[in-house]
Design a protein around this motif. Structure first.
Motif, PDB file in Angstrom:
ATOM      1  N   MET A   2     -21.330 -37.480 -13.104  1.00  0.00           N
ATOM      2  CA  MET A   2     -20.198 -37.691 -13.969  1.00  0.00           C
ATOM      3  C   MET A   2     -19.338 -38.800 -13.361  1.00  0.00           C
ATOM      4  SD  MET A   2     -17.788 -35.088 -16.030  1.00  0.00           S
ATOM      5  CE  MET A   2     -17.602 -33.652 -15.385  1.00  0.00           C
ATOM      6  N   SER A   3     -18.967 -39.752 -14.196  1.00  0.00           N
ATOM      7  CA  SER A   3     -18.173 -40.863 -13.689  1.00  0.00           C
ATOM      8  C   SER A   3     -16.707 -40.452 -13.547  1.00  0.00           C
ATOM      9  CB  SER A   3     -18.286 -42.060 -14.631  1.00  0.00           C
ATOM     10  OG  SER A   3     -17.594 -41.794 -15.825  1.00  0.00           O
ATOM     11  N   VAL A   4     -15.974 -41.292 -12.914  1.00  0.00           N
ATOM     12  CA  VAL A   4     -14.555 -41.015 -12.683  1.00  0.00           C
ATOM     13  C   VAL A   4     -13.799 -40.999 -14.016  1.00  0.00           C
ATOM     14  CG1 VAL A   4     -12.464 -41.895 -11.582  1.00  0.00           C
ATOM     15  CG2 VAL A   4     -14.641 -42.025 -10.384  1.00  0.00           C
ATOM     16  N   VAL A   5     -14.145 -41.922 -14.909  1.00  0.00           N
ATOM     17  CA  VAL A   5     -13.460 -41.991 -16.203  1.00  0.00           C
ATOM     18  C   VAL A   5     -13.725 -40.722 -17.012  1.00  0.00           C
ATOM     19  CG1 VAL A   5     -13.309 -43.255 -18.377  1.00  0.00           C
ATOM     20  CG2 VAL A   5     -13.545 -44.505 -16.227  1.00  0.00           C
ATOM     21  N   THR A   6     -14.966 -40.262 -17.021  1.00  0.00           N
ATOM     22  CA  THR A   6     -15.305 -39.061 -17.769  1.00  0.00           C
ATOM     23  C   THR A   6     -14.593 -37.847 -17.208  1.00  0.00           C
ATOM     24  OG1 THR A   6     -17.475 -40.021 -18.171  1.00  0.00           O
ATOM     25  CG2 THR A   6     -17.216 -37.697 -18.642  1.00  0.00           C
ATOM     26  N   SER A   7     -14.532 -37.744 -15.904  1.00  0.00           N
ATOM     27  CA  SER A   7     -13.848 -36.601 -15.310  1.00  0.00           C
ATOM     28  C   SER A   7     -12.345 -36.653 -15.570  1.00  0.00           C
ATOM     29  CB  SER A   7     -14.134 -36.526 -13.809  1.00  0.00           C
ATOM     30  OG  SER A   7     -13.616 -37.668 -13.170  1.00  0.00           O
ATOM     31  N   LEU A   8     -11.755 -37.840 -15.579  1.00  0.00           N
ATOM     32  CA  LEU A   8     -10.325 -37.960 -15.889  1.00  0.00           C
ATOM     33  C   LEU A   8     -10.049 -37.572 -17.344  1.00  0.00           C
ATOM     34  CD1 LEU A   8      -9.286 -41.232 -14.042  1.00  0.00           C
ATOM     35  CD2 LEU A   8      -8.632 -38.890 -13.475  1.00  0.00           C
ATOM     36  N   LEU A   9     -10.942 -37.988 -18.241  1.00  0.00           N
ATOM     37  CA  LEU A   9     -10.757 -37.620 -19.646  1.00  0.00           C
ATOM     38  C   LEU A   9     -10.907 -36.122 -19.847  1.00  0.00           C
ATOM     39  CD1 LEU A   9     -12.601 -40.510 -21.513  1.00  0.00           C
ATOM     40  CD2 LEU A   9     -10.160 -40.071 -21.426  1.00  0.00           C
ATOM     41  N   ALA A  10     -11.844 -35.509 -19.131  1.00  0.00           N
ATOM     42  CA  ALA A  10     -12.044 -34.068 -19.246  1.00  0.00           C
ATOM     43  C   ALA A  10     -10.842 -33.303 -18.717  1.00  0.00           C
ATOM     44  CB  ALA A  10     -13.309 -33.660 -18.496  1.00  0.00           C
ATOM     45  N   GLU A  11     -10.236 -33.789 -17.667  1.00  0.00           N
ATOM     46  CA  GLU A  11      -9.056 -33.131 -17.106  1.00  0.00           C
ATOM     47  C   GLU A  11      -7.825 -33.343 -17.980  1.00  0.00           C
ATOM     48  OE1 GLU A  11      -8.381 -34.349 -13.126  1.00  0.00           O
ATOM     49  OE2 GLU A  11     -10.394 -33.795 -12.470  1.00  0.00           O
ATOM     50  N   ALA A  12      -7.745 -34.514 -18.630  1.00  0.00           N
ATOM     51  CA  ALA A  12      -6.565 -34.836 -19.431  1.00  0.00           C
ATOM     52  C   ALA A  12      -6.597 -34.186 -20.802  1.00  0.00           C
ATOM     53  CB  ALA A  12      -6.447 -36.346 -19.589  1.00  0.00           C
ATOM     54  N   GLU A  13      -7.738 -33.655 -21.193  1.00  0.00           N
ATOM     55  CA  GLU A  13      -7.845 -33.040 -22.510  1.00  0.00           C
ATOM     56  C   GLU A  13      -6.933 -31.824 -22.593  1.00  0.00           C
ATOM     57  OE1 GLU A  13     -11.258 -30.842 -25.088  1.00  0.00           O
ATOM     58  OE2 GLU A  13     -11.852 -32.561 -23.880  1.00  0.00           O
ATOM     59  N   ALA A  14      -6.064 -31.860 -23.587  1.00  0.00           N
ATOM     60  CA  ALA A  14      -5.111 -30.767 -23.751  1.00  0.00           C
ATOM     61  C   ALA A  14      -5.164 -30.280 -25.185  1.00  0.00           C
ATOM     62  CB  ALA A  14      -3.706 -31.230 -23.402  1.00  0.00           C
ATOM     63  N   HIS A  15      -4.723 -29.081 -25.391  1.00  0.00           N
ATOM     64  CA  HIS A  15      -4.701 -28.517 -26.723  1.00  0.00           C
ATOM     65  C   HIS A  15      -3.521 -29.108 -27.488  1.00  0.00           C
ATOM     66  CE1 HIS A  15      -5.329 -25.673 -29.907  1.00  0.00           C
ATOM     67  NE2 HIS A  15      -4.058 -25.319 -29.849  1.00  0.00           N
ATOM     68  N   VAL A  16      -3.827 -29.730 -28.636  1.00  0.00           N
ATOM     69  CA  VAL A  16      -2.785 -30.336 -29.459  1.00  0.00           C
ATOM     70  C   VAL A  16      -2.651 -29.501 -30.726  1.00  0.00           C
ATOM     71  CG1 VAL A  16      -2.077 -32.392 -30.724  1.00  0.00           C
ATOM     72  CG2 VAL A  16      -3.339 -32.621 -28.575  1.00  0.00           C
ATOM     73  N   GLU A  17      -1.448 -29.049 -30.984  1.00  0.00           N
ATOM     74  CA  GLU A  17      -1.209 -28.242 -32.170  1.00  0.00           C
ATOM     75  C   GLU A  17      -0.826 -29.128 -33.341  1.00  0.00           C
ATOM     76  OE1 GLU A  17       0.998 -24.742 -31.993  1.00  0.00           O
ATOM     77  OE2 GLU A  17       0.435 -24.285 -29.931  1.00  0.00           O
ATOM     78  N   LEU A  18      -1.170 -28.672 -34.525  1.00  0.00           N
ATOM     79  CA  LEU A  18      -0.811 -29.393 -35.732  1.00  0.00           C
ATOM     80  C   LEU A  18       0.687 -29.267 -35.975  1.00  0.00           C
ATOM     81  CD1 LEU A  18      -3.711 -28.171 -38.033  1.00  0.00           C
ATOM     82  CD2 LEU A  18      -3.521 -30.377 -36.891  1.00  0.00           C
ATOM     83  N   PRO A  19       1.282 -30.251 -36.655  1.00  0.00           N
ATOM     84  CA  PRO A  19       2.727 -30.179 -36.904  1.00  0.00           C
ATOM     85  C   PRO A  19       3.125 -29.046 -37.842  1.00  0.00           C
ATOM     86  CG  PRO A  19       1.786 -32.147 -37.904  1.00  0.00           C
ATOM     87  CD  PRO A  19       0.704 -31.498 -37.115  1.00  0.00           C
TER      88      PRO A  19
END
Length: 73
Positions: A1-18
């Motif tokens: 896993m590349s550094v970019v992929t791991s950063l994206l996986a860690e940054a993924e957060a649950h976004v609620e609809l408005p």
């Protein structure tokens, strides 16, 4: 896993609809009804001027076809 992929996986957060998901459907339905009302307002516009529509039909039918949709070609 590349550094970019791991950063994206860690940054993924649950976004609620408005607002609740049903509201999106209601908005789409209201827009559809508004567009249908606009389309309904143009009903029978061609027949409001029978002399003009008859003159147009007589002058724009070079092949003598009764079907003006072009489906018979």
């Amino acid at each position: 896993m590349s550094v970019v992929t791991s950063l994206l996986a860690e940054a993924e957060a649950h976004v609620e609809l408005p607002f609740p998901a049903i509201v999106f459907g209601l908005i789409a339905f209201v827009i559809f009804i508004a567009l249908a009302a606009v389309m309904w307002s143009y009903r029978d516009v061609a027949n409001r001027h029978p002399r003009k529509s008859a003159a147009y039909a007589a002058s724009h039918d070079p092949h003598g076809h009764a079907d003006r949709t072009g489906a018979d070609h």
